[in-house]
Design a protein around this motif. Structure first.
Motif, PDB file in Angstrom:
ATOM      1  N   SER A   1      11.428   1.756  -0.725  1.00  0.00           N
ATOM      2  CA  SER A   1      11.491   1.509  -2.185  1.00  0.00           C
ATOM      3  C   SER A   1      12.805   0.875  -2.606  1.00  0.00           C
ATOM      4  O   SER A   1      13.259   1.049  -3.748  1.00  0.00           O
ATOM      5  N   LYS A   2      13.422   0.127  -1.699  1.00  0.00           N
ATOM      6  CA  LYS A   2      14.671  -0.556  -2.023  1.00  0.00           C
ATOM      7  C   LYS A   2      14.613  -1.986  -1.503  1.00  0.00           C
ATOM      8  O   LYS A   2      14.082  -2.250  -0.427  1.00  0.00           O
ATOM      9  N   LEU A   3      15.184  -2.892  -2.279  1.00  0.00           N
ATOM     10  CA  LEU A   3      15.331  -4.284  -1.855  1.00  0.00           C
ATOM     11  C   LEU A   3      16.806  -4.642  -1.938  1.00  0.00           C
ATOM     12  O   LEU A   3      17.411  -4.552  -3.013  1.00  0.00           O
ATOM     13  N   ILE A   4      17.368  -5.038  -0.815  1.00  0.00           N
ATOM     14  CA  ILE A   4      18.780  -5.401  -0.768  1.00  0.00           C
ATOM     15  C   ILE A   4      18.895  -6.839  -0.266  1.00  0.00           C
ATOM     16  O   ILE A   4      18.464  -7.150   0.853  1.00  0.00           O
TER      17      ILE A   4
ATOM     18  N   ILE B   1       5.525 -12.728  -1.248  1.00  0.00           N
ATOM     19  CA  ILE B   1       5.303 -12.072   0.043  1.00  0.00           C
ATOM     20  C   ILE B   1       6.612 -11.874   0.808  1.00  0.00           C
ATOM     21  O   ILE B   1       6.897 -10.774   1.299  1.00  0.00           O
ATOM     22  N   PRO B   2       7.479 -12.923   0.943  1.00  0.00           N
ATOM     23  CA  PRO B   2       8.749 -12.707   1.655  1.00  0.00           C
ATOM     24  C   PRO B   2       9.631 -11.643   1.019  1.00  0.00           C
ATOM     25  O   PRO B   2      10.270 -10.869   1.731  1.00  0.00           O
ATOM     26  N   ILE B   3       9.667 -11.586  -0.317  1.00  0.00           N
ATOM     27  CA  ILE B   3      10.507 -10.589  -0.982  1.00  0.00           C
ATOM     28  C   ILE B   3       9.962  -9.182  -0.746  1.00  0.00           C
ATOM     29  O   ILE B   3      10.706  -8.253  -0.416  1.00  0.00           O
ATOM     30  N   GLN B   4       8.641  -8.995  -0.892  1.00  0.00           N
ATOM     31  CA  GLN B   4       8.055  -7.677  -0.685  1.00  0.00           C
ATOM     32  C   GLN B   4       8.219  -7.209   0.762  1.00  0.00           C
ATOM     33  O   GLN B   4       8.441  -6.025   1.029  1.00  0.00           O
ATOM     34  N   ALA B   5       8.156  -8.151   1.706  1.00  0.00           N
ATOM     35  CA  ALA B   5       8.295  -7.788   3.120  1.00  0.00           C
ATOM     36  C   ALA B   5       9.694  -7.285   3.454  1.00  0.00           C
ATOM     37  O   ALA B   5       9.890  -6.608   4.472  1.00  0.00           O
ATOM     38  N   LEU B   6      10.682  -7.585   2.602  1.00  0.00           N
ATOM     39  CA  LEU B   6      12.051  -7.119   2.817  1.00  0.00           C
ATOM     40  C   LEU B   6      12.315  -5.762   2.174  1.00  0.00           C
ATOM     41  O   LEU B   6      13.413  -5.219   2.305  1.00  0.00           O
TER      42      LEU B   6
ATOM     43  N   LEU C   1       8.576   0.582  -5.163  1.00  0.00           N
ATOM     44  CA  LEU C   1       8.915  -0.774  -5.588  1.00  0.00           C
ATOM     45  C   LEU C   1       7.839  -1.748  -5.096  1.00  0.00           C
ATOM     46  O   LEU C   1       7.685  -1.944  -3.889  1.00  0.00           O
ATOM     47  N   VAL C   2       7.131  -2.316  -6.041  1.00  0.00           N
ATOM     48  CA  VAL C   2       6.085  -3.298  -5.746  1.00  0.00           C
ATOM     49  C   VAL C   2       6.431  -4.595  -6.463  1.00  0.00           C
ATOM     50  O   VAL C   2       6.574  -4.611  -7.691  1.00  0.00           O
ATOM     51  N   VAL C   3       6.588  -5.686  -5.693  1.00  0.00           N
ATOM     52  CA  VAL C   3       6.926  -6.985  -6.269  1.00  0.00           C
ATOM     53  C   VAL C   3       5.655  -7.618  -6.821  1.00  0.00           C
ATOM     54  O   VAL C   3       4.715  -7.902  -6.071  1.00  0.00           O
TER      55      VAL C   3
ATOM     56  N   GLU D   1       0.832  -1.214   0.000  1.00  0.00           N
ATOM     57  CA  GLU D   1       0.000   0.000   0.000  1.00  0.00           C
ATOM     58  C   GLU D   1       0.860   1.254   0.000  1.00  0.00           C
ATOM     59  O   GLU D   1       0.617   2.196  -0.766  1.00  0.00           O
ATOM     60  N   MET D   2       1.899   1.285   0.850  1.00  0.00           N
ATOM     61  CA  MET D   2       2.786   2.447   0.924  1.00  0.00           C
ATOM     62  C   MET D   2       3.560   2.649  -0.375  1.00  0.00           C
ATOM     63  O   MET D   2       3.701   3.773  -0.869  1.00  0.00           O
ATOM     64  N   GLU D   3       4.059   1.543  -0.953  1.00  0.00           N
ATOM     65  CA  GLU D   3       4.847   1.650  -2.179  1.00  0.00           C
ATOM     66  C   GLU D   3       3.993   2.067  -3.372  1.00  0.00           C
ATOM     67  O   GLU D   3       4.451   2.816  -4.244  1.00  0.00           O
ATOM     68  N   GLU D   4       2.749   1.606  -3.422  1.00  0.00           N
ATOM     69  CA  GLU D   4       1.870   1.982  -4.535  1.00  0.00           C
ATOM     70  C   GLU D   4       1.507   3.460  -4.482  1.00  0.00           C
ATOM     71  O   GLU D   4       1.364   4.109  -5.526  1.00  0.00           O
ATOM     72  N   LYS D   5       1.349   3.999  -3.278  1.00  0.00           N
ATOM     73  CA  LYS D   5       0.993   5.416  -3.142  1.00  0.00           C
ATOM     74  C   LYS D   5       2.086   6.316  -3.693  1.00  0.00           C
ATOM     75  O   LYS D   5       1.801   7.372  -4.263  1.00  0.00           O
TER      76      LYS D   5
END
Length: 564
Positions: A497-500, A488-493, A460-462, A452-456
């Protein structure tokens, strides 16, 4: 590279760095921050439902254990070197907490060394061999002429001319001392004899060792052997022996000097003081597939020149050997083949043809630490039929036996091992799968808030994340049944707006992941949206990643993943 089955036990253990999603060189602050972030998802106090609270408690305990180990520089140093096994030994309790990581590791290695010494005292290494010599010369003798004794029919029998059985037991006393006790029984032409032997080997230093051996039986012998590394390329070996027989004393001594010219070429000079004495020089070229040896000997009774070549076919577990020896008392041509048929079994055959040797065939079978040899004397002269039979019959027999007996046995053995492995790991894999399922369930609230936060903010939305073998159908779509969904696990990390994802031993250690195909190569596929544009990336199991990246942008709409 896919993990081997021998590494499965380590794969199924937790990777503390992957569990916290931090790099192996992460600072204490990064480790604490990662633990705090995951605690917001998995801390039992964050959940009211009793069932979810219980699931969260199981996962949180694993996270806390990983955090406790990695935040302490002492336990982290041991974990980095020895993994969970180092922490499970219980040795850490007896190591002073005031010691540095280097001292901790040294103390741990000292404890392991003491345990190894105790294991050495309890371990033996039995070795044995059986040799059965067969005389089959009657089968290949020339037929008598008709003018000879007409009523005499030549014998066509095969007899066992001698048999020898030997056995030895190796008893390590310490890391430097080894005792070998053995004996052999031998019978030849109806006369038997036996011998008892005992040998003590001592590792004097990293550059030398010495052996002392005693043989008692129908005769007695006392010997000493030593080895000394003179330099990095040169070593010296010597041996002395005294045999006591009914005819008196028989002393002998051997001295050998060897020099390594380069990685593949070695030269040896050997002086033999026994009766008769001789001097021998040998040059050896050897690598993984080829071995070539040339030797020249000058002796009081006989001298010779010899050439030996061995070709190793690694892909077929086969060695082919050829040798030629020219001496003042005769000549010999030798060819042999040795084949590995199972992990612990080898078979081989050697054909020797020479003057005045005749024709000999040697069959050998090596099974574990036991060796069986069958020297067969085919002909006293150069009989063509003996040479043909000695070369063809063993090869035909080998292929028939391998086709009818060995291959079916190996196939059944492999099937049994696979079934056994499935049974052994099924329960553990089910447990890991259940743990991953619990983690994903607890992530859902965090996942929904993150999306929800990333879409607003068009962040970054997986859209889809898959982990496994990632096979494709004929139309290019990824088959979902060959992998697991880790969206779900990837988006939760995702944070800000960054995935490391740092480099890990395996991504199966990440929260919400498990290994669906142990021992096989796996990849991670992520399709994500950033600034309302689709991106995708394929990663290897250990590869680090930082999203988003411009190079992941999809120029053309890709087909969706199809679930079968």
């Amino acid at each position: 590279m896919a993990a081997s089955l021998e590494e499965d036990d380590d794969i199924l253990k937790s990777d503390y760095y992957a569990l916290l999603n931090v790099a192996r060189d992460a600072s204490l602050e990064e480790i604490n921050n990662a633990f705090r972030h995951l605690s917001k998802i998995y801390h039992p106090d964050k959940h009211v439902n009793p069932d979810r609270k219980k699931k969260a408690e199981e996962i949180f305990n694993k996270l806390r254990k990983a955090h406790d180990v990695l935040r302490d520089k002492r336990t982290r140093a041991v974990y980095d070197m020895f993994g969970e096994k180092g922490l499970e030994q219980g040795d850490m309790e007896i190591v002073a907490r005031t010691k540095t990581p280097a001292e901790i590791i040294a103390e741990y290695e000292r404890i392991q060394k003491e345990r190894e010494e105790r294991r050495l005292q309890q371990r033996t290494n039995p070795r044995g061999s059986i040799t059965v010599s067969v005389n089959a010369t009657d089968l290949f003798e020339a037929d008598y002429e008709e003018d000879d004794l007409m009523d005499y029919e030549p014998s066509r029998t095969v007899e066992i001319s001698s048999m020898s059985i030997s056995q030895s037991v190796e008893c390590p006393l310490t890391l430097k001392d080894t005792l070998v006790v053995g004996g052999n029984l031998d019978t030849r032409n109806g006369i038997g004899q036996g011998m008892f032997s005992i040998m003590w080997r001592r590792l004097i230093s990293t550059k030398g060792w010495a052996e002392l051996d005693v043989h008692l039986g129908s005769a007695a012998a006392f010997g000493v052997t030593g080895f000394r590394q003179i330099s990095q390329r040169c070593y010296f070996r010597f041996g002395g022996r005294i045999e006591v027989t009914q005819l008196g004393y028989r002393p002998s001594a051997t001295f050998m000097l060897a020099y390594q010219f380069d990685r593949n070429i070695q030269g040896r000079l050997t002086y033999n003081l026994s009766r008769p004495s001789s001097i021998n020089t040998t040059v050896v070229y050897s690598n993984e597939q080829h071995h070539l040896s040339t030797s020249a000997q000058l002796g009081v009774r006989s001298s010779h020149l010899s050439l030996t070549y061995v070709r190793t076919f690694l892909e077929h577990n086969t060695k082919v050997r050829g040798a030629l020896k020219l001496s003042t008392v005769g000549s010999v041509v030798e060819c042999s083949v040795e084949k590995k048929i199972t992990d612990f079994s080898h078979v081989g055959g050697t054909l020797l043809v020479g003057v005045p040797l005749g024709v000999h065939l040697k069959i050998k079978l090596l099974r574990g630490q036991q060796s069986f040899f069958f020297p067969i004397y085919l002909s006293e002269g150069l009989s063509p039929s003996a040479i043909v039979y000695g070369a063809v019959v063993p090869l035909v027999s080998y292929f028939v036996i391998r086709k009818l007996i060995v291959n079916p046995f190996l196939k059944q053995q492999k099937q049994r091992e696979m079934e056994k492995q499935k049974e052994e790991y099924a329960e553990r894999l089910a447990q890991r799968k259940e743990e991953a399922s619990k983690a994903v369930e607890l992530m859902k609230a965090t996942y929904e808030r993150c999306v929800e936060m990333e879409e607003k903010k068009s962040g970054l939305v997986v859209m889809k994340a898959l982990y496994g073998k990632l096979l494709s159908s004929d139309d290019g779509e990824i088959l979902e049944h060959t992998c697991i969904d880790v969206t779900i696990p990837i988006q939760a990390l995702v944070k800000d707006s960054k995935l490391i994802l740092p480099e890990t031993l395996s991504k199966s250690g990440l929260p919400g992941f498990y290994d669906p195909f142990i021992g096989e190569e796996k990849k991670l596929y992520i399709r994500y949206k950033f600034r309302s544009r689709l991106h995708q990336v394929f990663l290897s199991d250990t590869e680090p990643i930082r999203l988003p990246q411009q190079k992941h942008l999809m120029q053309v709409e890709e087909p969706h993943v199809r679930s079968l």
